[in-house]
Design a protein around this motif. Structure first.
Motif, PDB file in Angstrom:
ATOM      1  N   ALA A 268       0.835  -1.205   0.000  1.00 50.53           N
ATOM      2  CA  ALA A 268       0.000   0.000   0.000  1.00 50.53           C
ATOM      3  C   ALA A 268       0.867   1.251   0.000  1.00 50.53           C
ATOM      4  O   ALA A 268       1.761   1.404   0.832  1.00 50.53           O
ATOM      5  N   GLY A 269       0.606   2.127  -0.949  1.00 53.05           N
ATOM      6  CA  GLY A 269       1.308   3.407  -1.013  1.00 53.05           C
ATOM      7  C   GLY A 269       2.656   3.354  -1.682  1.00 53.05           C
ATOM      8  O   GLY A 269       3.224   4.394  -2.018  1.00 53.05           O
ATOM      9  N   ALA A 270       3.235   2.157  -1.891  1.00 48.54           N
ATOM     10  CA  ALA A 270       4.553   2.065  -2.519  1.00 48.54           C
ATOM     11  C   ALA A 270       4.426   2.305  -4.015  1.00 48.54           C
ATOM     12  O   ALA A 270       3.429   1.951  -4.636  1.00 48.54           O
ATOM     13  N   PHE A 271       5.456   2.921  -4.583  1.00 50.41           N
ATOM     14  CA  PHE A 271       5.409   3.178  -6.014  1.00 50.41           C
ATOM     15  C   PHE A 271       6.806   3.125  -6.588  1.00 50.41           C
ATOM     16  O   PHE A 271       7.805   3.120  -5.856  1.00 50.41           O
ATOM     17  N   GLN A 272       6.882   3.068  -7.877  1.00 49.92           N
ATOM     18  CA  GLN A 272       8.163   3.156  -8.570  1.00 49.92           C
ATOM     19  C   GLN A 272       7.918   3.802  -9.927  1.00 49.92           C
ATOM     20  O   GLN A 272       6.825   3.663 -10.489  1.00 49.92           O
ATOM     21  N   PRO A 273       8.905   4.525 -10.457  1.00 49.20           N
ATOM     22  CA  PRO A 273       8.755   5.033 -11.824  1.00 49.20           C
ATOM     23  C   PRO A 273       8.597   3.876 -12.805  1.00 49.20           C
ATOM     24  O   PRO A 273       9.105   2.780 -12.580  1.00 49.20           O
ATOM     25  N   VAL A 274       7.883   4.140 -13.876  1.00 53.77           N
ATOM     26  CA  VAL A 274       7.586   3.116 -14.883  1.00 53.77           C
ATOM     27  C   VAL A 274       8.389   3.407 -16.141  1.00 53.77           C
ATOM     28  O   VAL A 274       8.524   4.552 -16.554  1.00 53.77           O
ATOM     29  N   SER A 275       8.924   2.357 -16.741  1.00 56.62           N
ATOM     30  CA  SER A 275       9.713   2.532 -17.957  1.00 56.62           C
ATOM     31  C   SER A 275       8.836   2.949 -19.126  1.00 56.62           C
ATOM     32  O   SER A 275       7.687   2.534 -19.248  1.00 56.62           O
ATOM     33  N   ALA A 276       9.415   3.750 -20.006  1.00 57.99           N
ATOM     34  CA  ALA A 276       8.762   4.079 -21.266  1.00 57.99           C
ATOM     35  C   ALA A 276       8.926   2.912 -22.239  1.00 57.99           C
ATOM     36  O   ALA A 276       9.731   2.003 -22.025  1.00 57.99           O
ATOM     37  N   ASP A 277       8.166   2.926 -23.318  1.00 56.70           N
ATOM     38  CA  ASP A 277       8.324   1.925 -24.369  1.00 56.70           C
ATOM     39  C   ASP A 277       9.690   2.094 -25.025  1.00 56.70           C
ATOM     40  O   ASP A 277      10.164   3.219 -25.236  1.00 56.70           O
ATOM     41  N   VAL A 278      10.294   0.972 -25.369  1.00 55.36           N
ATOM     42  CA  VAL A 278      11.651   0.985 -25.913  1.00 55.36           C
ATOM     43  C   VAL A 278      11.642   0.337 -27.299  1.00 55.36           C
ATOM     44  O   VAL A 278      11.031  -0.709 -27.501  1.00 55.36           O
ATOM     45  N   ALA A 279      12.355   0.957 -28.243  1.00 51.72           N
ATOM     46  CA  ALA A 279      12.428   0.420 -29.600  1.00 51.72           C
ATOM     47  C   ALA A 279      13.142  -0.928 -29.605  1.00 51.72           C
ATOM     48  O   ALA A 279      13.938  -1.244 -28.713  1.00 51.72           O
ATOM     49  N   ILE A 280      12.889  -1.727 -30.617  1.00 50.59           N
ATOM     50  CA  ILE A 280      13.506  -3.042 -30.743  1.00 50.59           C
ATOM     51  C   ILE A 280      15.027  -2.923 -30.670  1.00 50.59           C
ATOM     52  O   ILE A 280      15.628  -2.019 -31.258  1.00 50.59           O
TER      53      ILE A 280
ATOM     54  N   CYS B 122      14.118  -4.307 -24.595  1.00 50.27           N
ATOM     55  CA  CYS B 122      13.297  -3.608 -25.590  1.00 50.27           C
ATOM     56  C   CYS B 122      11.840  -4.054 -25.504  1.00 50.27           C
ATOM     57  O   CYS B 122      11.499  -4.993 -24.800  1.00 50.27           O
ATOM     58  N   GLY B 123      11.013  -3.344 -26.260  1.00 51.70           N
ATOM     59  CA  GLY B 123       9.610  -3.725 -26.367  1.00 51.70           C
ATOM     60  C   GLY B 123       8.680  -2.810 -25.594  1.00 51.70           C
ATOM     61  O   GLY B 123       9.096  -1.788 -25.042  1.00 51.70           O
TER      62      GLY B 123
ATOM     63  N   ILE C 101      18.773   6.412 -34.363  1.00 56.79           N
ATOM     64  CA  ILE C 101      19.077   4.997 -34.157  1.00 56.79           C
ATOM     65  C   ILE C 101      19.013   4.594 -32.686  1.00 56.79           C
ATOM     66  O   ILE C 101      19.204   3.423 -32.362  1.00 56.79           O
ATOM     67  N   GLY C 102      18.738   5.549 -31.785  1.00 55.30           N
ATOM     68  CA  GLY C 102      18.726   5.254 -30.354  1.00 55.30           C
ATOM     69  C   GLY C 102      17.530   4.439 -29.920  1.00 55.30           C
ATOM     70  O   GLY C 102      16.676   4.036 -30.719  1.00 55.30           O
ATOM     71  N   ARG C 103      17.430   4.210 -28.623  1.00 60.98           N
ATOM     72  CA  ARG C 103      16.406   3.304 -28.086  1.00 60.98           C
ATOM     73  C   ARG C 103      15.013   3.928 -28.093  1.00 60.98           C
ATOM     74  O   ARG C 103      14.019   3.210 -28.022  1.00 60.98           O
ATOM     75  N   GLU C 104      14.901   5.264 -28.169  1.00 62.04           N
ATOM     76  CA  GLU C 104      13.582   5.897 -28.165  1.00 62.04           C
ATOM     77  C   GLU C 104      13.001   6.025 -29.570  1.00 62.04           C
ATOM     78  O   GLU C 104      11.800   5.982 -29.751  1.00 62.04           O
ATOM     79  N   LYS C 105      13.869   6.250 -30.559  1.00 63.18           N
ATOM     80  CA  LYS C 105      13.484   6.403 -31.967  1.00 63.18           C
ATOM     81  C   LYS C 105      12.286   7.357 -32.168  1.00 63.18           C
ATOM     82  O   LYS C 105      11.228   6.977 -32.665  1.00 63.18           O
ATOM     83  N   PRO C 106      12.465   8.622 -31.803  1.00 62.95           N
ATOM     84  CA  PRO C 106      11.404   9.613 -32.032  1.00 62.95           C
ATOM     85  C   PRO C 106      11.380  10.044 -33.490  1.00 62.95           C
ATOM     86  O   PRO C 106      12.243   9.666 -34.295  1.00 62.95           O
ATOM     87  N   ILE C 107      10.406  10.865 -33.833  1.00 61.30           N
ATOM     88  CA  ILE C 107      10.436  11.608 -35.089  1.00 61.30           C
ATOM     89  C   ILE C 107      11.442  12.740 -34.905  1.00 61.30           C
ATOM     90  O   ILE C 107      11.343  13.513 -33.957  1.00 61.30           O
TER      91      ILE C 107
ATOM     92  N   THR D  35      19.067  17.918 -27.454  1.00 61.70           N
ATOM     93  CA  THR D  35      17.756  17.497 -27.931  1.00 61.70           C
ATOM     94  C   THR D  35      16.704  18.499 -27.480  1.00 61.70           C
ATOM     95  O   THR D  35      16.635  18.856 -26.296  1.00 61.70           O
ATOM     96  N   VAL D  36      15.896  18.953 -28.428  1.00 66.64           N
ATOM     97  CA  VAL D  36      14.781  19.860 -28.132  1.00 66.64           C
ATOM     98  C   VAL D  36      13.490  19.082 -28.378  1.00 66.64           C
ATOM     99  O   VAL D  36      13.283  18.544 -29.475  1.00 66.64           O
ATOM    100  N   TYR D  37      12.631  19.036 -27.372  1.00 71.62           N
ATOM    101  CA  TYR D  37      11.383  18.275 -27.475  1.00 71.62           C
ATOM    102  C   TYR D  37      10.265  19.176 -27.979  1.00 71.62           C
ATOM    103  O   TYR D  37       9.944  20.181 -27.356  1.00 71.62           O
ATOM    104  N   LEU D  38       9.671  18.802 -29.104  1.00 71.58           N
ATOM    105  CA  LEU D  38       8.482  19.484 -29.589  1.00 71.58           C
ATOM    106  C   LEU D  38       7.232  18.752 -29.111  1.00 71.58           C
ATOM    107  O   LEU D  38       6.201  19.363 -28.868  1.00 71.58           O
ATOM    108  N   ARG D  39       7.342  17.436 -29.003  1.00 77.58           N
ATOM    109  CA  ARG D  39       6.276  16.619 -28.391  1.00 77.58           C
ATOM    110  C   ARG D  39       6.970  15.475 -27.656  1.00 77.58           C
ATOM    111  O   ARG D  39       7.690  14.692 -28.262  1.00 77.58           O
ATOM    112  N   ARG D  40       6.739  15.397 -26.357  1.00 78.69           N
ATOM    113  CA  ARG D  40       7.399  14.380 -25.526  1.00 78.69           C
ATOM    114  C   ARG D  40       6.370  13.319 -25.175  1.00 78.69           C
ATOM    115  O   ARG D  40       5.491  13.536 -24.363  1.00 78.69           O
ATOM    116  N   SER D  41       6.512  12.160 -25.812  1.00 82.92           N
ATOM    117  CA  SER D  41       5.518  11.118 -25.599  1.00 82.92           C
ATOM    118  C   SER D  41       6.199   9.749 -25.675  1.00 82.92           C
ATOM    119  O   SER D  41       7.012   9.433 -24.810  1.00 82.92           O
ATOM    120  N   ARG D  42       5.912   8.955 -26.715  1.00 82.23           N
ATOM    121  CA  ARG D  42       6.463   7.601 -26.792  1.00 82.23           C
ATOM    122  C   ARG D  42       7.994   7.602 -26.679  1.00 82.23           C
ATOM    123  O   ARG D  42       8.683   8.382 -27.299  1.00 82.23           O
TER     124      ARG D  42
END
Length: 694
Positions: free
Chosen positions: A27-39, A65-66, A206-212, A317-324
Motif C-alpha cells: 500500500a502506497g509504494a510506487f516506482q517510476p515506470v519505464s517508457a516503451d523501448v524500440a527493438i 526492448c519492447g 538509431i537510439g532506443r527511443e526512436k522519435p520523429i 535534444t529539443v522536445y516538440l512533443r514528448r511522448s512515446r
C-alpha cells in the motif's frame, strides 16, 4: 537508475541462488515506470535469422526492448498486470523467462509464435493472417493504397511517400490541409538520401527511443509537395517495432517477394485533432473512411502514446512533443513536493503528477477540442495517479476561465481547490524546473501565441522577472486589437489588417490585400473600431502571423503556427547579413508602429519575403536582449529562461541565444520537456507547491 545507495550488513543466512520472487503489492509504494523501448539490435538479428524460432515474429522482445508503458495496467510490473496477461507462456518461453542467464529473464511481454499475439489483415480482399497479412500490406502500400497499422501506442496511417496521388488522397481523407506528415524510412541510408544528418541527429534516429526527428531536407532530392508543404525540414523516424521492420524490410527473401517503398508516410491514425485510435473495433469504425485496409493485432494497448517529435539544437535534444519513448520518465526536481496534479493547458495538453522529488509529465494528450480528447485526458489522469499511487493534495490549473482543464480542475473528483497559475509564469517555472534550478529569480522571456493575462487580456510577448512563487511583468509587446478573436488565429490576414488599422498604417495597395474580399476587410475594421468580438493582445505569435500575412507568405492557416513556420523557412538564407528594423521602446515595451511601417515599406520596395522575415527575426532578438540588459542593470539578475512555443522557431532561438551569451547572460532553455504548452503542467505543479509552502 537515478541514484545508488550502498548498505553493508551481516546475515546469518547463506544464499546460494539468485531469485526474483513473486511481487506483492504494498500500500502506497510506487516506482517510476519505464517508457516503451524500440527493438534492440539482438532482437532485430533474431527477427531476420531463419534459424531462430522467432524468425519474422512481429512481437519479438526482450528485457532490453519492447512495450512497457503502453501495456502496463498496474504495478508491480508483472505479466498479470499487463495486457499480456491473456497469453500464457509456452514451455520454451517460460524456460527463458525463468533463467537468470537469459536475455529474456523476467521480460514481461516475452512471447513467440506459439504463445503470443498475432497479426491479421482486414480489407476488401481475402482475409490474411501472420506473414501473409504482412506481405499483403507491403503490396497494398506499393500499389498506392492507404493502410491503417496498429502499432505500439496506437494506429498509424501509412502510404508510399513518393506516390503523390496517395499522399494527396491521405490529406483529403484525413482533413489535414497543410501540416507536414511524419515519415518512416527503411534504414538510415534512406534518411540520409533525403536529409542532411549531424551526428547528434543520427544518434537520436538509431537510439532506443526512436522519435520523429526534424531534419533539414536536401533540396536536390524532391518528394511530392503534399508530404511537407512549404517547409525546409522533414520529420523522419526509423522503424521502432518488429512489425515496422517487417513492413519496411528491403532484403529478407521471405519478404521481398512483395517489394515495398523504402519511405512511408506514417501519420497518426485519427481524423485531424482527434486522439490516436488504439482499439481494434474503434479503429475499424472511426478510421474506415481513411484507410483501405487494416493490419490489426490482439495485444491490447492500455494507454495511447503518440510518437515523440524532437530536433537537435547544436548538440542538445529539443522536445516538440514528448511522448512515446520518453513518457512517463520523471523529471527530477531539486526539492520535495506534496502529491500534486497539474492539469496543463488547452493546446498540446499534457498533465503532471508529482510525488517526493519526482515530476511525472504525462504522454501527449492533444488539443482539448472534442469529447474523445476529454475522455483520453481523464483516462490518463486516472491511470497515472493509480500507477504512481498519487492521491493529489495539491491541484493546479491555468487561470484562463474558458479552458476545459480549468473547469475540470474546479470540479475535479479529488475535492481540492485548485491553485490558479498564470500561463506565462508557468512557462518560465517549467524551464527553471527542467534545469533543476532551486527557487530563485530569473529573467523570463515567455513568447507564445496565447495566454490569459492577469489583466484579462491575451498575453504572449512577455518579459518577466520570475521565481517559483510569483513574477513581475517587466515588458511586453504593445497591445493591439485582434478582430474576430480566435478566428484571427486561423486567418492571419485579420491580424495584419487589424494591427495596421489600429496603428494608422495604409496597406490597401499591398499584394496580399488584392485577394481579400473588400467587404470582409471593411467589416473587420468596423469590428476593431467598435471593439466587437475583439480582444487586445501582446502576443508574439500573432505578430509573426501579421508579418507573414503582410509579406504575402500566408493569409490563412490550416495548422497552428503555419504562417510563422513558413516565414522562418524563407528567412534562414538571409539571416546572416540582415539588419534589425528600427523599433521604439516605451517603458521597455516594444511599440510596433515603426517596426510594421518598415516591414510595409520593404514590401512596397519589392524586398524578398525571406529578407523581410530575417530582419523581423533579428528585431525580436534585439528587443529581447536590450530589455534583458536593462533589467540586469536594475536588478542584477543575470540568468535568462526561454520558454513558450515561439522558441520552437530555431532561427529566433539561435539569434537570441547567441546575442544573450555574447552579453554575458547565463541562458536556460528546455532540456527534458517541450518549450510549448506541452510543458506548462510542470511549471504549474512547482508553482502551486511553492505557493502553498510560502
Amino acid at each position: 537508475i537515478d541514484s545508488f545507495e550502498v548498505t553493508e550488513f551481516q546475515s546469518d543466512k547463506v544464499y546460494r541462488t539468485f531469485d526474483i520472487r513473486e511481487s506483492a503489492s504494498v500500500a502506497g509504494a510506487f516506482q517510476p515506470v519505464s517508457a516503451d523501448v524500440a527493438i534492440c539490435p539482438d532482437c532485430e538479428r533474431e527477427l531476420f535469422n531463419p534459424r531462430d524460432r522467432r524468425y519474422l515474429y512481429p512481437f519479438i522482445n526482450c528485457t532490453n526492448c519492447g512495450p512497457r508503458f503502453t501495456i502496463i495496467k498496474d504495478i508491480p510490473y508483472d505479466r498479470p498486470a499487463t495486457t499480456m496477461a491473456g497469453f500464457p507462456l509456452c514451455p520454451e518461453c517460460r524456460r527463458e523467462y525463468e533463467n537468470p542467464l537469459d536475455r529474456r529473464f523476467h521480460a514481461q511481454p516475452v512471447a513467440c509464435p506459439k504463445c503470443g499475439p498475432h497479426v491479421w489483415l482486414e480489407s476488401k480482399g481475402d482475409p490474411a493472417v501472420g506473414l501473409e497479412a504482412i506481405l499483403q500490406v507491403r503490396r497494398l502500400l506499393r500499389e498506392g493504397h492507404i493502410v491503417a497499422l496498429k502499432g505500439l501506442g496506437g494506429f498509424h496511417l501509412a502510404c508510399d511517400a513518393a506516390n503523390a496521388a496517395a499522399v494527396d488522397e491521405l490529406r483529403r481523407r484525413k482533413g489535414r490541409a497543410g501540416k507536414p506528415f511524419a515519415l518512416m524510412a527503411a534504414d538510415i541510408d534512406v534518411v540520409e538520401k533525403y536529409c542532411r544528418l549531424e551526428d547528434a541527429e543520427r544518434s537520436l534516429l538509431i537510439g532506443r527511443e526512436k522519435p520523429i526527428v526534424l531534419l533539414t531536407r536536401r533540396p536536390e532530392l524532391s518528394l511530392p509537395e503534399g508530404v511537407a508543404p512549404a517547409v525546409d525540414t522533414l520529420g523522419m523516424m526509423l522503424p521502432y517495432t518488429p512489425l515496422h521492420l517487417l513492413i519496411l524490410n528491403q532484403t529478407d527473401p521471405a519478404l521481398t517477394v512483395e517489394s515495398v517503398p523504402p519511405l512511408l508516410v506514417m501519420t497518426s491514425g485519427n481524423f485531424s485533432e482527434e486522439p490516436i485510435a488504439t482499439d481494434n473495433r474503434d479503429a475499424l469504425e472511426r478510421l474506415s473512411p481513411l484507410a483501405d485496409a487494416f493490419l490489426l493485432h490482439n495485444r491490447d494497448i492500455h494507454i495511447r502514446c503518440d510518437d515523440s517529435v524532437v530536433r537537435v539544437e547544436k548538440t542538445s535534444t529539443v522536445y516538440l512533443r514528448r511522448s512515446r519513448g520518453y513518457a512517463p520518465y520523471p523529471v527530477r526536481l531539486p526539492f520535495e513536493t506534496r502529491p500534486t496534479l497539474a492539469v496543463g493547458g488547452e493546446l498540446k495538453n499534457t498533465f503532471c503528477l508529482t510525488r517526493d522529488s519526482y515530476a511525472f509529465l504525462s504522454h501527449h494528450i492533444g488539443d482539448m477540442e472534442n469529447a474523445e480528447t476529454y475522455a483520453s485526458f481523464e483516462q490518463g489522469i486516472g491511470h497515472l495517479s493509480r500507477l504512481f499511487r498519487i492521491q493529489p493534495e495539491v491541484l493546479a490549473c491555468d487561470m484562463h476561465p474558458g479552458y476545459f482543464t480549468t473547469h475540470w480542475a474546479q470540479k475535479s473528483p479529488f475535492g481540492v481547490a485548485p491553485v490558479m497559475v498564470q500561463h506565462h509564469h508557468a512557462h518560465i517555472a517549467a524551464c527553471m524546473a527542467d534545469n533543476e534550478l532551486e527557487n530563485r529569480k530569473v529573467i523570463g522571456l515567455a513568447f507564445d501565441g496565447t495566454g490569459y493575462g492577469t489583466d484579462g487580456l491575451i498575453w504572449g510577448g512577455e518579459i518577466l522577472a520570475a521565481d517559483y512563487i510569483g513574477f513581475e511583468r517587466i515588458a511586453h509587446l504593445e497591445y493591439l486589437p485582434l478582430p474576430g478573436g480566435d478566428s484571427a488565429i486561423r486567418k492571419p490576414w485579420k491580424t495584419a489588417v487589424g494591427y495596421a488599422h489600429a496603428l494608422g498604417l495604409e496597406i490597401s495597395d499591398l499584394p496580399f490585400m488584392q485577394a481579400l474580399d473588400p467587404q470582409a476587410v471593411n467589416v473587420l475594421r468596423l469590428q476593431a473600431d467598435k471593439k466587437l468580438n475583439t480582444v487586445n493582445t501582446s502576443s508574439l505569435g500573432r505578430l509573426f502571423d501579421a508579418v507573414a500575412a503582410l509579406v504575402g507568405v500566408r493569409t490563412e492557416v490550416s495548422y497552428e503556427a503555419q504562417a510563422a513556420i513558413e516565414l522562418e523557412a524563407l528567412s534562414k538564407r538571409y539571416a546572416g547579413g540582415a539588419e534589425p528594423y528600427p523599433y521604439r521602446l516605451e517603458n521597455r515595451n516594444l511599440l510596433l508602429g515603426d517596426l510594421l511601417a518598415a516591414v510595409i515599406a520593404d514590401v512596397r520596395a519589392g524586398a524578398p519575403p525571406g529578407l523581410i522575415g530575417a530582419r523581423f527575426h533579428r528585431t525580436v532578438a534585439a528587443w529581447s536582449v536590450e530589455v534583458s540588459r536593462l533589467l540586469r542593470e536594475r536588478t542584477g539578475l543575470n540568468e535568462v529562461a526561454l520558454s513558450g512555443g515561439v522558441w520552437q522557431n530555431k532561427l529566433l532561438f539561435e539569434l537570441t541565444l547567441t546575442a544573450l551569451e555574447k552579453e554575458g547572460f547565463r541562458v536556460y532553455s528546455h532540456r527534458q520537456t517541450p518549450a510549448n504548452d506541452g510543458g506548462i503542467a510542470l511549471g504549474q505543479a512547482v508553482i502551486a507547491n511553492h505557493i502553498i509552502k510560502s
